[in-house]
Design a protein around this motif. Structure first.
Motif, PDB file in Angstrom:
ATOM      1  N   LEU A  68     -88.944  12.387 -44.733  1.00 25.39           N
ATOM      2  CA  LEU A  68     -87.540  12.727 -44.067  1.00 25.39           C
ATOM      3  C   LEU A  68     -86.712  13.454 -44.850  1.00 25.39           C
ATOM      4  O   LEU A  68     -85.908  14.236 -44.161  1.00 25.39           O
ATOM      5  CB  LEU A  68     -86.942  11.187 -43.543  1.00 25.39           C
ATOM      6  CG  LEU A  68     -87.894  10.413 -42.541  1.00 25.39           C
ATOM      7  CD1 LEU A  68     -87.195   8.924 -42.358  1.00 25.39           C
ATOM      8  CD2 LEU A  68     -87.967  11.111 -41.352  1.00 25.39           C
ATOM      9  N   ASP A  69     -86.580  13.455 -46.130  1.00 31.38           N
ATOM     10  CA  ASP A  69     -85.580  14.150 -46.781  1.00 31.38           C
ATOM     11  C   ASP A  69     -85.849  15.517 -46.646  1.00 31.38           C
ATOM     12  O   ASP A  69     -85.043  16.372 -47.027  1.00 31.38           O
ATOM     13  CB  ASP A  69     -85.849  13.716 -48.435  1.00 31.38           C
ATOM     14  CG  ASP A  69     -85.312  12.586 -48.747  1.00 31.38           C
ATOM     15  OD1 ASP A  69     -84.381  11.759 -47.995  1.00 31.38           O
ATOM     16  OD2 ASP A  69     -85.464  12.037 -49.782  1.00 31.38           O
ATOM     17  N   ARG A 111     -84.815  16.542 -42.577  1.00 31.59           N
ATOM     18  CA  ARG A 111     -83.734  15.991 -42.078  1.00 31.59           C
ATOM     19  C   ARG A 111     -82.822  17.057 -41.578  1.00 31.59           C
ATOM     20  O   ARG A 111     -82.112  17.027 -40.643  1.00 31.59           O
ATOM     21  CB  ARG A 111     -83.135  14.982 -43.120  1.00 31.59           C
ATOM     22  CG  ARG A 111     -81.745  14.252 -42.311  1.00 31.59           C
ATOM     23  CD  ARG A 111     -81.092  13.373 -43.393  1.00 31.59           C
ATOM     24  NE  ARG A 111     -82.269  12.223 -43.587  1.00 31.59           N
ATOM     25  CZ  ARG A 111     -82.570  12.198 -45.012  1.00 31.59           C
ATOM     26  NH1 ARG A 111     -82.364  13.075 -45.977  1.00 31.59           N
ATOM     27  NH2 ARG A 111     -83.594  11.327 -45.180  1.00 31.59           N
ATOM     28  N   VAL A 128     -76.326   6.544 -38.796  1.00 28.96           N
ATOM     29  CA  VAL A 128     -77.965   6.981 -38.353  1.00 28.96           C
ATOM     30  C   VAL A 128     -78.075   8.578 -38.377  1.00 28.96           C
ATOM     31  O   VAL A 128     -77.153   9.413 -38.218  1.00 28.96           O
ATOM     32  CB  VAL A 128     -78.664   6.529 -37.093  1.00 28.96           C
ATOM     33  CG1 VAL A 128     -78.113   5.054 -37.025  1.00 28.96           C
ATOM     34  CG2 VAL A 128     -77.530   7.053 -35.784  1.00 28.96           C
ATOM     35  N   ASN A 151     -86.902  10.056 -34.223  1.00 26.37           N
ATOM     36  CA  ASN A 151     -86.918   9.151 -35.248  1.00 26.37           C
ATOM     37  C   ASN A 151     -85.356   8.831 -35.485  1.00 26.37           C
ATOM     38  O   ASN A 151     -84.567   9.468 -35.501  1.00 26.37           O
ATOM     39  CB  ASN A 151     -87.507   9.566 -36.768  1.00 26.37           C
ATOM     40  CG  ASN A 151     -87.277   8.555 -37.467  1.00 26.37           C
ATOM     41  OD1 ASN A 151     -88.059   7.346 -37.539  1.00 26.37           O
ATOM     42  ND2 ASN A 151     -86.642   8.581 -38.479  1.00 26.37           N
ATOM     43  N   GLU A 185     -83.064   7.135 -37.931  1.00 28.90           N
ATOM     44  CA  GLU A 185     -83.001   6.859 -39.543  1.00 28.90           C
ATOM     45  C   GLU A 185     -81.721   6.294 -39.974  1.00 28.90           C
ATOM     46  O   GLU A 185     -80.509   6.798 -39.712  1.00 28.90           O
ATOM     47  CB  GLU A 185     -83.373   7.914 -40.233  1.00 28.90           C
ATOM     48  CG  GLU A 185     -83.347   7.729 -41.810  1.00 28.90           C
ATOM     49  CD  GLU A 185     -83.475   9.051 -42.609  1.00 28.90           C
ATOM     50  OE1 GLU A 185     -83.739   8.847 -43.797  1.00 28.90           O
ATOM     51  OE2 GLU A 185     -83.385  10.154 -41.892  1.00 28.90           O
ATOM     52  N   GLN A 231     -78.595   4.970 -42.170  1.00 25.79           N
ATOM     53  CA  GLN A 231     -78.186   5.527 -43.513  1.00 25.79           C
ATOM     54  C   GLN A 231     -76.973   4.701 -44.066  1.00 25.79           C
ATOM     55  O   GLN A 231     -76.060   5.033 -44.761  1.00 25.79           O
ATOM     56  CB  GLN A 231     -77.788   7.023 -43.217  1.00 25.79           C
ATOM     57  CG  GLN A 231     -79.220   7.805 -43.143  1.00 25.79           C
ATOM     58  CD  GLN A 231     -78.973   9.422 -43.698  1.00 25.79           C
ATOM     59  OE1 GLN A 231     -77.905  10.005 -43.174  1.00 25.79           O
ATOM     60  NE2 GLN A 231     -79.954   9.758 -44.458  1.00 25.79           N
ATOM     61  N   ASN A 259     -78.695  -0.124 -45.437  1.00 26.12           N
ATOM     62  CA  ASN A 259     -79.092  -0.086 -43.893  1.00 26.12           C
ATOM     63  C   ASN A 259     -78.836  -1.314 -43.201  1.00 26.12           C
ATOM     64  O   ASN A 259     -79.518  -1.777 -42.217  1.00 26.12           O
ATOM     65  CB  ASN A 259     -80.798   0.040 -44.016  1.00 26.12           C
ATOM     66  CG  ASN A 259     -81.047   1.603 -44.329  1.00 26.12           C
ATOM     67  OD1 ASN A 259     -80.465   2.378 -44.295  1.00 26.12           O
ATOM     68  ND2 ASN A 259     -82.231   1.596 -44.705  1.00 26.12           N
ATOM     69  N   ASN A 263     -87.155   4.453 -41.624  1.00 26.62           N
ATOM     70  CA  ASN A 263     -86.345   5.248 -42.787  1.00 26.62           C
ATOM     71  C   ASN A 263     -87.313   4.989 -43.993  1.00 26.62           C
ATOM     72  O   ASN A 263     -88.356   4.333 -43.975  1.00 26.62           O
ATOM     73  CB  ASN A 263     -85.178   4.576 -43.084  1.00 26.62           C
ATOM     74  CG  ASN A 263     -85.195   3.088 -43.220  1.00 26.62           C
ATOM     75  OD1 ASN A 263     -85.675   2.767 -44.464  1.00 26.62           O
ATOM     76  ND2 ASN A 263     -84.637   2.295 -42.548  1.00 26.62           N
ATOM     77  N   GLN A 264     -87.102   5.951 -44.994  1.00 31.45           N
ATOM     78  CA  GLN A 264     -87.826   5.781 -46.050  1.00 31.45           C
ATOM     79  C   GLN A 264     -86.776   5.537 -47.281  1.00 31.45           C
ATOM     80  O   GLN A 264     -86.992   5.752 -48.583  1.00 31.45           O
ATOM     81  CB  GLN A 264     -88.522   7.155 -46.458  1.00 31.45           C
ATOM     82  CG  GLN A 264     -89.510   7.485 -45.434  1.00 31.45           C
ATOM     83  CD  GLN A 264     -90.229   8.960 -45.308  1.00 31.45           C
ATOM     84  OE1 GLN A 264     -89.416   9.925 -45.611  1.00 31.45           O
ATOM     85  NE2 GLN A 264     -91.313   8.981 -44.976  1.00 31.45           N
TER      86      GLN A 264
END
Length: 801
Positions: A473-474, A477, A488, A499, A501, A503, A507, A535-536
């Motif tokens: 995702l980084d 994005r 998000v 997706n 995610e 933030q 979270n 998310n990661q």
């Protein structure tokens, strides 16, 4: 021909051997775990009149080792039932069974003569073509290959796990000089795909990659600590979460691992790397030798750099070792002005520029520390690896670093890193100078969502291999963002799948996150065909924003709080009843509201390391975002006849009432937080978002139809409510729970029984949601509840009244 691993043999049942056996059992592989036969009886065996010929005696060492491993914390196994996949035996009676396995792994003590003896015996029974590997942390392969057959050598490699094997992701693969390429490729792929590891190809050099760099880093600190007049607490403060390292940082980590283990590896590097430019750094400083002589080895001897004691008032106290006096003293809190400057910077990778610019002792420490690390890793290419990314991968996977040394160097700036090195009398490697001359300003770049690294032999940026099965995702994005608010980011994963995610801090789920989920569903229903919520970050979500709940309750803004809880419930119902398939991808902590999101998705694709549960009891309330309703619904879906109904409902009631948290995704099946046949588990967390996307596509392409809202939820009314109330009365009278705990439990009982209906009745989900919301709100008017929430906000820990 496709190679499949259905059964493995692990030879050596010590801490590593048993841990590796458990992890193979975790992924569904049958395991044969073997160890030596005892040479004498113990007292218990003598008392029972046993002899050395009895099977229970002959298998005592392996059985005791496996039992100890299974009892250890954190557990090496995803679910206790998985231990049935492990069969134990001994090397005299059972070694012939290795002829039937697909992979033989030796995990005996680090002595060449013993390993050679094991290999000689194994060769008598091993089926040609079977993979054979060793978990050595440094014995050269050429010595272990001596005297072995050609087929053995062609299928022989080092497969080095880090301890504990379930939790540390590094899997170093070191092929022997005669090892077939297809065996190396298979081991690399198997480590990633099946074992859930970061597979790192290493060269046959002392300590390989992870320990070579990791031990250098620790030894470097050992020598710096006195030079900079730092305490052990100060070093741990500087080398912990602030720079993306584990909470145990440096000295606490050494205590956990064992000083003797570190010394063994450091001595091995010192003896076997005479040409290493940092050779003298691997020589142990005086205070380490003193600790070894005193057997202050860490947790295993109950004292190391830290020591737990009980003071004169009977309170537990942690003492720290004073490295000047070599005496223990009360530990002190460490504080540095430079660290204060980073408090508003969320990501460790963004803090490094600030840290190296610090004007205090912390800044000096970071400049010296990073200068030493940059200088060392640059010179390990091509000695221990031809590719710089393998060094970063090894440090992240084996030592829990959020960023590897070359990533940190990029964050500081390559030219700034060289400046730091030169200030310490160190010069950049020729390849680094050449790289800058070519106009390359960083070791890594991101193009089209993929990571590229500077390849030293090619003298160019090359795509990092193995990314095709990942979605990072980084990396995507910035280019795939379709919506963003303060809580998000919604990204387009491609193939019609969005997706969502989170933030927010930890979270947590507040109004912005709920708005983001609703927006994601709106967008997906209009222009896409599916939604992943994933998310990661370190954790999926630690739950609802209890700070917001606390403020509303204190201000007695009950209408606003009612609307906020209803908004949460309505959002969960949208997850369940949208026109597109919704997939939740929990990992790490998925607590409270994070759990409720997973409960309401069409499908869950969970990481194996998911710690999921409805924990609201800890702050004095019941699950209010649909969790209480959902557990009542899931219980009724398991109803059959008679007393079984009450038993099933009680189990689900206790899951909430005892705030049970699954210690793995597989354990979550037992709690019915994940559902067998519907939800799936992914062992490698790096593959999770990609896997979740695949399931969203499959559901969409199979012709997903918006579900019809449930109106058939069977609730048992007074029959169940009476049982629950008798139980809570008994628990309170016996002092197992407090009066306030009883009040919370009774509120939950009312919801899960469906109220005090005179007979079993079918109701709608909304009926249960209304009961749930009413119960939640009434509990927020309780002083004890507010005390618990306030305690949680201050300490991060639940308070029991």
């Amino acid at each position: 021909m496709a190679r499949r691993i259905k059964k493995v043999a692990i030879i050596g049942s010590g801490i590593m051997g048993s841990g590796i056996a458990c992890h193979f059992a975790n992924i569904g592989v049958e395991v044969l775990l073997l160890d030596i036969v005892p040479r004498e009886l113990n007292d218990k065996e003598k008392a029972k009149g046993l002899t050395l010929e009895d099977k229970v005696v002959r298998n005592r060492l392996v059985n005791d080792a496996l039992t100890a491993s299974l009892k250890s914390k954190p557990s090496p196994i995803y679910n206790k039932k998985f231990a049935d996949r492990i069969t134990t035996g001994n090397l005299e009676d059972d070694l012939h069974k290795v002829k039937d396995v697909d992979w033989i792994m030796e995990v005996v003590v680090e002595r060449l003569d013993i390993k050679q003896s094991v290999f000689e015996k194994v060769e008598k029974y091993r089926t040609p073509g079977t993979i054979i590997s060793t978990n050595t942390s440094g014995i050269p392969i050429k010595f272990m290959n001596e005297g072995r057959s050609e087929d053995f050598r062609k299928h022989f490699a080092v497969t080095h796990f880090f301890n504990p094997p379930r939790y540390l992701k590094l899997f170093e693969v070191v092929p022997g000089p005669d090892c077939k390429q297809e065996v190396t490729d298979f081991l690399m792929d198997y480590g990633s795909k099946f074992l859930g590891k970061t597979s790192v190809l290493a060269k046959d050099t002392p300590a390989f990659i992870g320990n070579r760099i990791g031990i250098f880093g620790i030894q470097s600190l050992f020598h710096q600590v006195k030079e900079l007049e730092l305490t052990v607490e100060e070093v741990d403060k500087l080398t912990g979460p602030v720079i993306g390292r584990p909470k145990s940082a440096t000295f606490r980590t050494v205590d956990v691992v064992g000083l003797d283990t570190l010394v063994h590896v450091a001595n091995g590097i010192y003896e076997n790397c005479p040409n290493d430019e940092a050779h003298d750094l691997f020589k142990l400083p005086g205070f380490i030798n003193t600790m070894m002589e005193n057997k202050w080895l860490g947790n295993k001897t109950k004292q190391g750099f830290y020591k737990k004691t009980t003071n004169t008032e009977g309170k537990r106290e942690i003492l720290a070792l004073d490295l000047d006096t070599m005496e223990y003293r009360p530990s002190k809190k460490a504080k540095f002005a430079t660290l204060e400057l980073t408090k508003t910077i969320d990501k460790p990778i963004d803090r490094f520029k600030v840290l190296v610019g610090g004007k205090d002792k912390a800044g000096e420490f970071y400049r010296k520390n990073f200068a030493a690390m940059f200088a060392y890793v640059q010179n390990r290419i091509p000695e221990i690896s031809d590719e710089l990314y393998r060094i970063d991968d090894a440090m992240k996977a084996g030592f829990g670093w959020e960023n590897g040394p070359f990533e940190i160097w990029d964050a500081v700036g390559i030219e700034k890193g060289i400046e730091l090195m030169k200030a310490e009398g160190k010069e950049p490697a020729a390849w680094v100078t050449e790289m800058l001359a070519k106009g390359e300003k960083s070791f890594y770049t991101v193009k089209n969502g993929a990571t590229y690294y500077y390849d030293v032999p090619a003298k160019a940026q090359v795509k990092k291999p193995g990314q095709d099965s990942f979605i990072i995702l980084d990396n995507i994005r910035k280019t795939t963002e379709v919506f963003k608010n303060s809580g998000v980011v919604i990204e387009d994963l491609g193939d019609g799948i969005l997706n969502c995610e989170f933030q927010s801090k930890m979270n947590t789920i507040g109004g912005d996150v709920l708005a983001g989920i609703n927006k994601a569903i709106d967008l997906a229903e209009k222009d896409f065909q599916g939604l992943v919520v994933g998310n990661q970050a370190a954790n999926f979500s630690v739950g609802a924003n209890i700070g917001m709940i606390f403020m509303m309750a204190v201000e007695q803004e009950y209408d606003e709080l009612n609307m906020a809880i209803k908004y949460f419930q309505d959002t969960m119902m949208r997850m369940r009843y949208s026109a597109i398939p919704t997939i939740a991808a929990p990992h790490g902590m998925a607590l409270g509201g994070g759990c409720e999101i997973s409960l309401h998705a069409d499908k869950v694709v969970a990481a194996a390391e998911t710690y999921i549960g409805l924990v609201e009891f800890g702050v004095g309330v019941i699950p209010g975002g649909g969790g209480s309703k959902e557990m009542a619904l899931r219980a009724q879906d398991l109803f059959h006849t008679g007393d079984v109904q009450l038993n099933v409902l009680q189990e689900h009631f206790l899951t909430i009432g005892m705030a049970k948290v699954a210690t793995s995704a597989y354990e979550a099946y037992d709690l019915n937080l994940l559902q067998k046949g519907k939800d799936v588990v992914v062992v490698n967390k790096d593959r999770q978002i990609a896997e979740a996307k695949k399931h969203a596509v499959l559901l969409a392409e199979a012709g997903y139809t918006q579900p019809v809202k449930r109106k058939d939820v069977l609730v048992l009314g007074k029959q169940a409510l009476g049982m629950f109330l008798v139980g809570t009365d008994s628990m309170e009278a016996s002092k197992y729970i407090s009066e306030h705990d009883q009040k919370i439990a009774n509120k939950l009982a009312y919801v899960m029984a469906g109220g005090d209906l005179s007979e079993p009745t079918k109701v709608t989900e909304q009926y249960l949601l209304d009961l749930e919301r009413e119960a939640f709100l009434s509990l927020t008017t309780e002083r004890k509840t507010l005390e618990r929430i306030q305690h949680m906000l201050k300490t991060g820990k639940p308070l029991r009244n």
